[in-house]
Design a protein around this motif. Structure first.
Motif, mmCIF file in Angstrom:
data_model
loop_
_atom_site.group_PDB
_atom_site.id
_atom_site.type_symbol
_atom_site.label_atom_id
_atom_site.label_comp_id
_atom_site.label_asym_id
_atom_site.label_seq_id
_atom_site.Cartn_x
_atom_site.Cartn_y
_atom_site.Cartn_z
ATOM 1 N N LEU A 150 -25.075 11.452 0.892
ATOM 2 C CA LEU A 150 -24.172 11.276 -0.244
ATOM 3 C C LEU A 150 -24.849 11.714 -1.554
ATOM 4 O O LEU A 150 -24.227 12.400 -2.374
ATOM 5 N N ARG A 151 -26.107 11.329 -1.740
ATOM 6 C CA ARG A 151 -26.826 11.741 -2.960
ATOM 7 C C ARG A 151 -26.949 13.259 -3.034
ATOM 8 O O ARG A 151 -26.867 13.845 -4.110
ATOM 9 N N ALA A 152 -27.141 13.906 -1.883
ATOM 10 C CA ALA A 152 -27.251 15.369 -1.848
ATOM 11 C C ALA A 152 -25.953 16.033 -2.314
ATOM 12 O O ALA A 152 -25.977 17.137 -2.849
ATOM 13 N N LYS A 153 -24.822 15.331 -2.117
ATOM 14 C CA LYS A 153 -23.530 15.830 -2.589
ATOM 15 C C LYS A 153 -23.240 15.398 -4.026
ATOM 16 O O LYS A 153 -22.175 15.682 -4.552
ATOM 17 N N GLY A 154 -24.178 14.656 -4.639
ATOM 18 C CA GLY A 154 -23.969 14.169 -6.000
ATOM 19 C C GLY A 154 -23.072 12.955 -6.069
ATOM 20 O O GLY A 154 -22.499 12.651 -7.114
ATOM 21 N N SER A 155 -22.948 12.222 -4.964
ATOM 22 C CA SER A 155 -22.062 11.062 -4.901
ATOM 23 C C SER A 155 -22.858 9.766 -4.913
ATOM 24 O O SER A 155 -23.928 9.671 -4.306
ATOM 25 N N ASP A 156 -22.326 8.773 -5.603
ATOM 26 C CA ASP A 156 -22.919 7.433 -5.560
ATOM 27 C C ASP A 156 -21.929 6.449 -4.938
ATOM 28 O O ASP A 156 -21.945 5.266 -5.227
ATOM 29 N N SER A 157 -21.075 6.960 -4.056
ATOM 30 C CA SER A 157 -20.057 6.141 -3.410
ATOM 31 C C SER A 157 -20.669 5.010 -2.612
ATOM 32 O O SER A 157 -21.785 5.105 -2.097
ATOM 33 N N ALA A 158 -19.905 3.939 -2.494
ATOM 34 C CA ALA A 158 -20.293 2.805 -1.657
ATOM 35 C C ALA A 158 -19.843 3.102 -0.224
ATOM 36 O O ALA A 158 -18.923 3.891 0.006
ATOM 37 N N ILE A 159 -20.509 2.454 0.734
ATOM 38 C CA ILE A 159 -20.108 2.617 2.130
ATOM 39 C C ILE A 159 -19.815 1.255 2.726
ATOM 40 O O ILE A 159 -20.337 0.236 2.284
ATOM 41 N N LYS A 160 -18.931 1.258 3.717
ATOM 42 C CA LYS A 160 -18.598 0.033 4.444
ATOM 43 C C LYS A 160 -18.575 0.391 5.919
ATOM 44 O O LYS A 160 -17.868 1.309 6.332
ATOM 45 N N GLN A 161 -19.355 -0.341 6.701
ATOM 46 C CA GLN A 161 -19.414 -0.076 8.131
ATOM 47 C C GLN A 161 -18.096 -0.462 8.787
ATOM 48 O O GLN A 161 -17.565 -1.544 8.540
ATOM 49 N N VAL A 162 -17.577 0.429 9.625
ATOM 50 C CA VAL A 162 -16.304 0.200 10.298
ATOM 51 C C VAL A 162 -16.521 -0.100 11.781
ATOM 52 O O VAL A 162 -15.860 -0.959 12.344
ATOM 53 N N ASN A 163 -17.464 0.603 12.394
ATOM 54 C CA ASN A 163 -17.651 0.476 13.829
ATOM 55 C C ASN A 163 -19.103 0.762 14.183
ATOM 56 O O ASN A 163 -19.730 1.616 13.584
ATOM 57 N N VAL A 164 -19.625 0.035 15.173
ATOM 58 C CA VAL A 164 -20.992 0.251 15.653
ATOM 59 C C VAL A 164 -20.990 0.167 17.177
ATOM 60 O O VAL A 164 -20.426 -0.765 17.751
ATOM 61 N N THR A 165 -21.636 1.120 17.800
ATOM 62 C CA THR A 165 -21.877 1.078 19.239
ATOM 63 C C THR A 165 -23.365 1.327 19.438
ATOM 64 O O THR A 165 -23.913 2.279 18.883
ATOM 65 N N VAL A 166 -24.020 0.471 20.208
ATOM 66 C CA VAL A 166 -25.440 0.646 20.497
ATOM 67 C C VAL A 166 -25.616 0.759 22.001
ATOM 68 O O VAL A 166 -25.103 -0.073 22.752
#
Length: 136
Positions: free
Chosen positions: A65-81
């Protein structure tokens, strides 16, 4: 506490995780073996491995995101391990790879290993919602 360690969230610091290297532009997170991450005697707890994968994914997506110039927040939606072999009492590493970075969603794969990066102990697949930060 090093400056590099201070960039990780409190959970990562509580488990002594640190950015130890870089792989193809993504931070490599290292987690030493200790009582706090032990499950059955001599082996890593699955939750500690999952946490390491999540921290590696978060570090990779924030870097992208920083490489794109973005400081957006993220929210985890799904996780598979997927656990592939037991993590033993030694240093464990993980790195995340952003496989898709869209306007509103991101997909990240994370790999955890110990001695040999080509022999992962676990793989994580995560989806994140990308939200612009709210202006106060």
């Amino acid at each position: 506490m090093t400056e590099r360690l201070a960039t990780l969230p409190p959970y990562a610091r509580a488990l002594d995780m640190a950015i130890v290297d870089e792989l193809d532009g993504a931070p490599v997170i290292g987690m030493p073996f200790a009582d706090r991450v032990q499950g059955r005697p001599g082996f890593l707890h699955g939750g500690a491995i999952s946490g390491l994968l999540e921290i590696a994914a978060i570090a990779a997506i924030h870097r992208a995101l920083r490489a794109k110039g973005s400081d957006s927040a993220i929210k985890q939606v799904n996780v598979t391990v997927d656990f592939m072999r037991g993590g033993v009492s030694q240093m464990t590493y993980a790195v995340g790879e952003v496989t898709r970075l869209g306007r509103t969603m991101a997909n990240v794969e994370a790999r955890a290993w110990q001695e040999d990066r080509d022999k992962p102990i676990a793989m994580g697949y995560m989806h994140y919602l990308i939200r612009p930060k709210k202006v106060a």
